[in-house]
Design an enzyme around this catalytic site. Sequence first.
Site, PDB file in Angstrom:
ATOM      1  N   LYS A  33     -20.522  44.324  19.098  1.00 26.19           N
ATOM      2  CA  LYS A  33     -21.442  44.976  17.914  1.00 26.19           C
ATOM      3  C   LYS A  33     -22.303  43.963  17.546  1.00 26.19           C
ATOM      4  O   LYS A  33     -22.134  42.652  17.635  1.00 26.19           O
ATOM      5  CB  LYS A  33     -20.860  45.604  16.855  1.00 26.19           C
ATOM      6  CG  LYS A  33     -19.911  44.466  16.036  1.00 26.19           C
ATOM      7  CD  LYS A  33     -18.911  45.401  15.087  1.00 26.19           C
ATOM      8  CE  LYS A  33     -18.053  44.526  14.537  1.00 26.19           C
ATOM      9  NZ  LYS A  33     -17.014  45.013  13.464  1.00 26.19           N
ATOM     10  N   ARG A 129     -13.299  53.300   4.079  1.00 29.48           N
ATOM     11  CA  ARG A 129     -14.718  53.163   4.690  1.00 29.48           C
ATOM     12  C   ARG A 129     -15.120  54.186   5.806  1.00 29.48           C
ATOM     13  O   ARG A 129     -15.735  55.057   5.316  1.00 29.48           O
ATOM     14  CB  ARG A 129     -14.617  51.833   5.156  1.00 29.48           C
ATOM     15  CG  ARG A 129     -15.767  51.107   5.123  1.00 29.48           C
ATOM     16  CD  ARG A 129     -15.708  49.587   5.831  1.00 29.48           C
ATOM     17  NE  ARG A 129     -15.119  49.672   7.319  1.00 29.48           N
ATOM     18  CZ  ARG A 129     -15.247  48.419   7.994  1.00 29.48           C
ATOM     19  NH1 ARG A 129     -15.850  47.483   7.642  1.00 29.48           N
ATOM     20  NH2 ARG A 129     -14.665  48.628   9.089  1.00 29.48           N
ATOM     21  N   TYR A 251     -38.455  21.045  -1.472  1.00 31.61           N
ATOM     22  CA  TYR A 251     -38.970  22.013  -2.743  1.00 31.61           C
ATOM     23  C   TYR A 251     -37.847  21.787  -3.911  1.00 31.61           C
ATOM     24  O   TYR A 251     -36.712  21.341  -3.840  1.00 31.61           O
ATOM     25  CB  TYR A 251     -38.591  23.649  -2.077  1.00 31.61           C
ATOM     26  CG  TYR A 251     -39.584  24.013  -1.365  1.00 31.61           C
ATOM     27  CD1 TYR A 251     -41.042  24.151  -1.718  1.00 31.61           C
ATOM     28  CD2 TYR A 251     -39.321  24.411   0.006  1.00 31.61           C
ATOM     29  CE1 TYR A 251     -41.801  24.557  -0.843  1.00 31.61           C
ATOM     30  CE2 TYR A 251     -40.281  24.977   0.834  1.00 31.61           C
ATOM     31  CZ  TYR A 251     -41.677  24.820   0.666  1.00 31.61           C
ATOM     32  OH  TYR A 251     -42.549  25.431   1.351  1.00 31.61           O
ATOM     33  N   MET A 299     -37.798  27.358   4.874  1.00 34.44           N
ATOM     34  CA  MET A 299     -37.716  28.408   5.934  1.00 34.44           C
ATOM     35  C   MET A 299     -37.699  27.948   7.320  1.00 34.44           C
ATOM     36  O   MET A 299     -37.080  28.525   8.282  1.00 34.44           O
ATOM     37  CB  MET A 299     -38.923  29.300   5.704  1.00 34.44           C
ATOM     38  CG  MET A 299     -39.088  30.489   6.669  1.00 34.44           C
ATOM     39  SD  MET A 299     -40.603  31.406   6.306  1.00 34.44           S
ATOM     40  CE  MET A 299     -40.382  32.059   4.648  1.00 34.44           C
TER      41      MET A 299
HETATM   42  C1  LIG Z   1     -15.710  44.487  13.964  1.00 33.32           C
HETATM   43  C2  LIG Z   1     -14.482  45.428  14.133  1.00 33.32           C
HETATM   44  C3  LIG Z   1     -13.454  44.586  15.091  1.00 33.32           C
HETATM   45  C4  LIG Z   1     -13.417  43.347  15.289  1.00 33.32           C
HETATM   46  O1  LIG Z   1     -13.091  42.688  14.301  1.00 33.32           O
HETATM   47  P1  LIG Z   1     -12.817  41.195  14.557  1.00 33.32           P
HETATM   48  O2  LIG Z   1     -12.341  40.614  13.272  1.00 33.32           O
HETATM   49  O3  LIG Z   1     -14.276  40.251  14.584  1.00 33.32           O
HETATM   50  O4  LIG Z   1     -12.191  40.789  15.514  1.00 33.32           O
HETATM   51  C5  LIG Z   1     -12.425  45.637  15.479  1.00 33.32           C
HETATM   52  N1  LIG Z   1     -12.373  46.865  14.993  1.00 33.32           N
HETATM   53  C6  LIG Z   1     -13.636  47.368  14.013  1.00 33.32           C
HETATM   54  C7  LIG Z   1     -13.352  48.752  13.655  1.00 33.32           C
HETATM   55  C8  LIG Z   1     -14.252  46.558  13.735  1.00 33.32           C
HETATM   56  O5  LIG Z   1     -15.384  47.271  12.876  1.00 33.32           O
END
Ligand SMILES: *Cc1c(COP(=O)(O)O)cnc(C)c1O
Length: 356
Positions: A33, A129, A251, A299
């Site tokens: 993801k 969640r 800055y 930046m």
């Molecule tokens: C992001 C996620 C993972 C992976 O988690 P890590 O801590 O990066 O290994 C696994 N399951 C779900 C539901 C997630 O949202």
Amino acid sequence: MAGIDAVLTIDLGAIAANWRQLAAAGRMAGVVKADGYGLGAAPVARALRDAGCRDFFVAHLAEGMALRAALGPGPMVAVLNGFPPGADEDAGLVPVLNGLPDVEAHAALGRAAGRVRPAILHVDTGMARLGLDAAELDRVADDPGLLRGLDLRFVMTHLACADEPAHPLNALQARRFAAARARLPAMPASFANSSGLFLGPDFASDLGRPGCALYGINPTPGRPNPLRQVVTLDAPVLQVREIPAGTTVGYGAGWTAERTSRIATVAAGYADGYLRSLSGRAAGIIAGRPVPLVGRVSMDLITFDVTDVPQLAPGDAIRLIGPGETPDDIAARAGTIGYEILTSLGRRYRREYRGA
Ligand SMILES: *Cc1c(COP(=O)(O)O)cnc(C)c1O
């Protein structure tokens, strides 16, 4: 002018090796993801596929569509946030069903089409969640006919405190997950994220879901990282200038030279994910030696005190991320986690993939 782009090097060989190391314990997905935690979902997923990974998780439908195009029809591509029935336009994405309305909608489409639809059933055991809550689980357990029309590949849950092995919620979630499974039709389970894979046999399942560990983030905070580093970031020095004692840099005049100093100005900044909260707290690395970041992160530019590295010249690179200054190290200085460092990496780097 030599080398004016910062170079982000991503070691796909290390990602594949990390996956293989985890997969020695059982079937492992690859969580890719957020564009493969900022490192490039398509090249990362192809490297994982070539290492033997057959199961992938993304968060969004659009990420799933892009990943399907990158990987072709074979591997499972599951979408953690789910999607409306049919929205994957026959790309064969697997929705994670995060509540009873999701179950009902996808099951209805399956029944209407006269063929079961692949899906993953998510049961909430402590995150509050996403996932079926207790009342929804009761409904499904009392009436398994609600699942007719679905080909449930896995039942999954997600740990809230896996990076804190002593947290009592871990064991509680394991008990709740086992209890939920006992009430549902028999199907494979998917339980642990990266850190959860290190919590012991109660957290083993038919499919692990590691993300961060693949990318070199330590899944066992407080203990040595059992996996390989993946990312190096080298940013070019644009100028080196000598300033007299008493001169302020950047800055807010946030740093004052106490001696005649040489300041290297480097082409990276908070727009590139080098967080502004690192101001005054981080170090760059030149030939294995740390040089302090001085003045505020702006930046597009950062400044280092290189007084003690007299040979440094414009066009040379300063390493911002690497084995001596890992994403976890940087995160600790910035008050965040390595995940946020990686997913914040900017779009302006020249990206080089090694070990494909
Ligand atoms: C992001 C996620 C993972 C992976 O988690 P890590 O801590 O990066 O290994 C696994 N399951 C779900 C539901 C997630 O949202």
